[in-house]
Write a protein that holds these residues in place. Sequence first.
Motif, PDB file in Angstrom:
ATOM      1  N   PHE A   1      -5.162  63.971 184.006  1.00  0.00           N
ATOM      2  CA  PHE A   1      -5.704  65.157 184.647  1.00  0.00           C
ATOM      3  C   PHE A   1      -7.107  64.890 185.188  1.00  0.00           C
ATOM      4  O   PHE A   1      -7.438  65.277 186.313  1.00  0.00           O
ATOM      5  CB  PHE A   1      -5.732  66.325 183.663  1.00  0.00           C
ATOM      6  N   LEU A   2      -7.951  64.252 184.385  1.00  0.00           N
ATOM      7  CA  LEU A   2      -9.321  63.972 184.816  1.00  0.00           C
ATOM      8  C   LEU A   2      -9.331  63.036 186.024  1.00  0.00           C
ATOM      9  O   LEU A   2     -10.152  63.195 186.937  1.00  0.00           O
ATOM     10  CB  LEU A   2     -10.123  63.359 183.662  1.00  0.00           C
ATOM     11  N   LEU A   3      -8.422  62.058 186.028  1.00  0.00           N
ATOM     12  CA  LEU A   3      -8.313  61.155 187.173  1.00  0.00           C
ATOM     13  C   LEU A   3      -7.934  61.937 188.430  1.00  0.00           C
ATOM     14  O   LEU A   3      -8.486  61.699 189.513  1.00  0.00           O
ATOM     15  CB  LEU A   3      -7.273  60.072 186.898  1.00  0.00           C
ATOM     16  N   LEU A   4      -7.011  62.899 188.280  1.00  0.00           N
ATOM     17  CA  LEU A   4      -6.603  63.732 189.410  1.00  0.00           C
ATOM     18  C   LEU A   4      -7.787  64.546 189.930  1.00  0.00           C
ATOM     19  O   LEU A   4      -7.983  64.668 191.146  1.00  0.00           O
ATOM     20  CB  LEU A   4      -5.468  64.670 188.984  1.00  0.00           C
ATOM     21  N   CYS A   5      -8.596  65.085 189.024  1.00  0.00           N
ATOM     22  CA  CYS A   5      -9.770  65.871 189.421  1.00  0.00           C
ATOM     23  C   CYS A   5     -10.772  65.008 190.196  1.00  0.00           C
ATOM     24  O   CYS A   5     -11.309  65.427 191.231  1.00  0.00           O
ATOM     25  CB  CYS A   5     -10.442  66.473 188.195  1.00  0.00           C
ATOM     26  N   VAL A   6     -11.016  63.806 189.693  1.00  0.00           N
ATOM     27  CA  VAL A   6     -11.961  62.903 190.356  1.00  0.00           C
ATOM     28  C   VAL A   6     -11.451  62.511 191.739  1.00  0.00           C
ATOM     29  O   VAL A   6     -12.203  62.511 192.722  1.00  0.00           O
ATOM     30  CB  VAL A   6     -12.197  61.640 189.494  1.00  0.00           C
ATOM     31  N   LEU A   7     -10.170  62.189 191.836  1.00  0.00           N
ATOM     32  CA  LEU A   7      -9.581  61.833 193.129  1.00  0.00           C
ATOM     33  C   LEU A   7      -9.637  63.006 194.103  1.00  0.00           C
ATOM     34  O   LEU A   7      -9.920  62.825 195.295  1.00  0.00           O
ATOM     35  CB  LEU A   7      -8.135  61.377 192.943  1.00  0.00           C
ATOM     36  N   THR A   8      -9.384  64.216 193.596  1.00  0.00           N
ATOM     37  CA  THR A   8      -9.459  65.404 194.444  1.00  0.00           C
ATOM     38  C   THR A   8     -10.847  65.554 195.036  1.00  0.00           C
ATOM     39  O   THR A   8     -11.009  65.812 196.232  1.00  0.00           O
ATOM     40  CB  THR A   8      -9.116  66.670 193.633  1.00  0.00           C
ATOM     41  N   SER A   9     -11.859  65.381 194.196  1.00  0.00           N
ATOM     42  CA  SER A   9     -13.239  65.511 194.655  1.00  0.00           C
ATOM     43  C   SER A   9     -13.610  64.422 195.646  1.00  0.00           C
ATOM     44  O   SER A   9     -14.210  64.690 196.698  1.00  0.00           O
ATOM     45  CB  SER A   9     -14.184  65.467 193.454  1.00  0.00           C
ATOM     46  N   LEU A  10     -13.226  63.182 195.341  1.00  0.00           N
ATOM     47  CA  LEU A  10     -13.576  62.058 196.218  1.00  0.00           C
ATOM     48  C   LEU A  10     -12.885  62.159 197.573  1.00  0.00           C
ATOM     49  O   LEU A  10     -13.517  61.990 198.619  1.00  0.00           O
ATOM     50  CB  LEU A  10     -13.202  60.734 195.547  1.00  0.00           C
ATOM     51  N   VAL A  11     -11.579  62.452 197.555  1.00  0.00           N
ATOM     52  CA  VAL A  11     -10.781  62.410 198.779  1.00  0.00           C
ATOM     53  C   VAL A  11     -10.984  63.643 199.649  1.00  0.00           C
ATOM     54  O   VAL A  11     -10.998  63.545 200.876  1.00  0.00           O
ATOM     55  CB  VAL A  11      -9.277  62.243 198.430  1.00  0.00           C
ATOM     56  N   THR A  12     -11.150  64.826 199.033  1.00  0.00           N
ATOM     57  CA  THR A  12     -11.229  66.055 199.830  1.00  0.00           C
ATOM     58  C   THR A  12     -12.643  66.581 200.015  1.00  0.00           C
ATOM     59  O   THR A  12     -12.848  67.533 200.776  1.00  0.00           O
ATOM     60  CB  THR A  12     -10.376  67.178 199.201  1.00  0.00           C
ATOM     61  N   ALA A  13     -13.636  65.985 199.335  1.00  0.00           N
ATOM     62  CA  ALA A  13     -15.002  66.481 199.464  1.00  0.00           C
ATOM     63  C   ALA A  13     -16.014  65.364 199.739  1.00  0.00           C
ATOM     64  O   ALA A  13     -16.680  65.362 200.774  1.00  0.00           O
ATOM     65  CB  ALA A  13     -15.403  67.267 198.218  1.00  0.00           C
ATOM     66  N   VAL A  14     -16.115  64.410 198.833  1.00  0.00           N
ATOM     67  CA  VAL A  14     -17.178  63.401 198.947  1.00  0.00           C
ATOM     68  C   VAL A  14     -17.049  62.575 200.228  1.00  0.00           C
ATOM     69  O   VAL A  14     -17.969  62.522 201.049  1.00  0.00           O
ATOM     70  CB  VAL A  14     -17.186  62.480 197.710  1.00  0.00           C
ATOM     71  N   VAL A  15     -15.907  61.918 200.390  1.00  0.00           N
ATOM     72  CA  VAL A  15     -15.728  61.047 201.560  1.00  0.00           C
ATOM     73  C   VAL A  15     -15.767  61.831 202.872  1.00  0.00           C
ATOM     74  O   VAL A  15     -16.520  61.472 203.786  1.00  0.00           O
ATOM     75  CB  VAL A  15     -14.416  60.242 201.452  1.00  0.00           C
ATOM     76  N   PRO A  16     -14.998  62.931 203.017  1.00  0.00           N
ATOM     77  CA  PRO A  16     -15.004  63.615 204.306  1.00  0.00           C
ATOM     78  C   PRO A  16     -16.328  64.286 204.657  1.00  0.00           C
ATOM     79  O   PRO A  16     -16.773  64.215 205.816  1.00  0.00           O
ATOM     80  CB  PRO A  16     -13.881  64.646 204.174  1.00  0.00           C
ATOM     81  N   PHE A  17     -16.984  64.931 203.698  1.00  0.00           N
ATOM     82  CA  PHE A  17     -18.245  65.601 204.018  1.00  0.00           C
ATOM     83  C   PHE A  17     -19.346  64.592 204.333  1.00  0.00           C
ATOM     84  O   PHE A  17     -20.185  64.824 205.209  1.00  0.00           O
ATOM     85  CB  PHE A  17     -18.676  66.534 202.880  1.00  0.00           C
ATOM     86  N   LEU A  18     -19.353  63.465 203.624  1.00  0.00           N
ATOM     87  CA  LEU A  18     -20.345  62.433 203.923  1.00  0.00           C
ATOM     88  C   LEU A  18     -20.073  61.833 205.300  1.00  0.00           C
ATOM     89  O   LEU A  18     -20.993  61.639 206.102  1.00  0.00           O
ATOM     90  CB  LEU A  18     -20.327  61.344 202.850  1.00  0.00           C
ATOM     91  N   ALA A  19     -18.811  61.546 205.595  1.00  0.00           N
ATOM     92  CA  ALA A  19     -18.449  60.989 206.899  1.00  0.00           C
ATOM     93  C   ALA A  19     -18.789  61.970 208.018  1.00  0.00           C
ATOM     94  O   ALA A  19     -19.347  61.578 209.057  1.00  0.00           O
ATOM     95  CB  ALA A  19     -16.952  60.652 206.933  1.00  0.00           C
ATOM     96  N   TYR A  20     -18.473  63.240 207.805  1.00  0.00           N
ATOM     97  CA  TYR A  20     -18.746  64.259 208.828  1.00  0.00           C
ATOM     98  C   TYR A  20     -20.251  64.397 209.065  1.00  0.00           C
ATOM     99  O   TYR A  20     -20.708  64.472 210.210  1.00  0.00           O
ATOM    100  CB  TYR A  20     -18.162  65.607 208.391  1.00  0.00           C
ATOM    101  N   THR A  21     -21.017  64.412 207.980  1.00  0.00           N
ATOM    102  CA  THR A  21     -22.474  64.548 208.102  1.00  0.00           C
ATOM    103  C   THR A  21     -23.079  63.328 208.786  1.00  0.00           C
ATOM    104  O   THR A  21     -23.986  63.459 209.622  1.00  0.00           O
ATOM    105  CB  THR A  21     -23.114  64.759 206.717  1.00  0.00           C
ATOM    106  N   LEU A  22     -22.599  62.140 208.441  1.00  0.00           N
ATOM    107  CA  LEU A  22     -23.063  60.925 209.128  1.00  0.00           C
ATOM    108  C   LEU A  22     -22.707  60.986 210.610  1.00  0.00           C
ATOM    109  O   LEU A  22     -23.504  60.593 211.469  1.00  0.00           O
ATOM    110  CB  LEU A  22     -22.440  59.684 208.478  1.00  0.00           C
ATOM    111  N   GLY A  23     -21.520  61.495 210.922  1.00  0.00           N
ATOM    112  CA  GLY A  23     -21.096  61.602 212.309  1.00  0.00           C
ATOM    113  C   GLY A  23     -21.937  62.575 213.108  1.00  0.00           C
ATOM    114  O   GLY A  23     -22.171  62.376 214.309  1.00  0.00           O
ATOM    115  N   LEU A  24     -22.429  63.637 212.455  1.00  0.00           N
ATOM    116  CA  LEU A  24     -23.240  64.641 213.147  1.00  0.00           C
ATOM    117  C   LEU A  24     -24.561  64.074 213.668  1.00  0.00           C
ATOM    118  O   LEU A  24     -25.199  64.684 214.527  1.00  0.00           O
ATOM    119  CB  LEU A  24     -23.535  65.825 212.217  1.00  0.00           C
TER     120      LEU A  24
END
Length: 294
Positions: free
Chosen positions: A218-241
């Motif tokens: 369960f904890l692994l799923l939570c970490v993956l959810t955060s990394l894949v749907t929040a950390v990576v995309p928001f950082l990439a989007y902000t860098l792109g801006l």
Amino acid sequence: MKKQNSRALGPALIILAGIFWGSMGIFVRKLSVYGFSSIQIVCIRVVLAALVFSVILRLIEPGGFSISLHDVPLFLGLGLGSVLFFTVCYFTAISMMSLSTAAILLYTSPIWIMLMSVLFFHEKLTARKVLALLLAFCGCVLVSGVSGGLTVTGLLVGLCSGIGYGLYSILGTVALRRYSPYAVTTWTFLFAALGSLIISRPADIAAKIAAAPSLPRFLLLCVLTSLVTAVVPFLAYTLGLRSVEASKAGILATIEPMVATLFGVFAFSEPLTLLSGLGVALILAAVVILNTST
């Protein structure tokens, strides 16, 4: 050559963010099995993202934790007024109408971004942008589908999700003039995490975590959810801006529902209708138009 590579990297990062956001449905469905409400899933996602962003900022730019008091309202706007607000509105809209209708209203965001960009940043409203916007929005409508059951209240809540979503591009562009992308994402999610803890009944979250049948999984799923749907995309989007106009970034990000549709087809064996396929083609056409030199 270096300038051309830099110019191409920005749109690529925005598109990458859209691709990662498009996988959100997979993780939300898996976490829902554990009995979490949509708002609680949002809380898990943003709290873990805030922790990860804080570690990244500490390693890359320790001084990034220092911000001016005058800029606190800016980050409150990013964290509470954009990330948390649009997510709560979006999930509320889902409870009031069909998922497809809620998705269409969410993806009015490029319209609001374009209008706000013209008003606040004096970006040019070119025929190319308008055409790409029309193609992208029509594509989102076709991909999501059209259904009834829409009330005035539901319409307003859905439109608010689109406005809140679009606000990230506007406020993020302002914040990037003063801070690095790492500081912007970290402070945005710290405020979003604080707000989410207030509205998501954290004691109930803790009880459900303790009752999870396989805690490590369960904890692994939570970490993956955060990394894949929040950390990576928001950082990439902000860098792109940093190199992409806010209005253009908003249109490029509409690749998300297209990716979500494809994930549904390949991961959950959902049917791909002729209209959905046409919608995918329109979204891709919008992306190509925005990235083709005249």
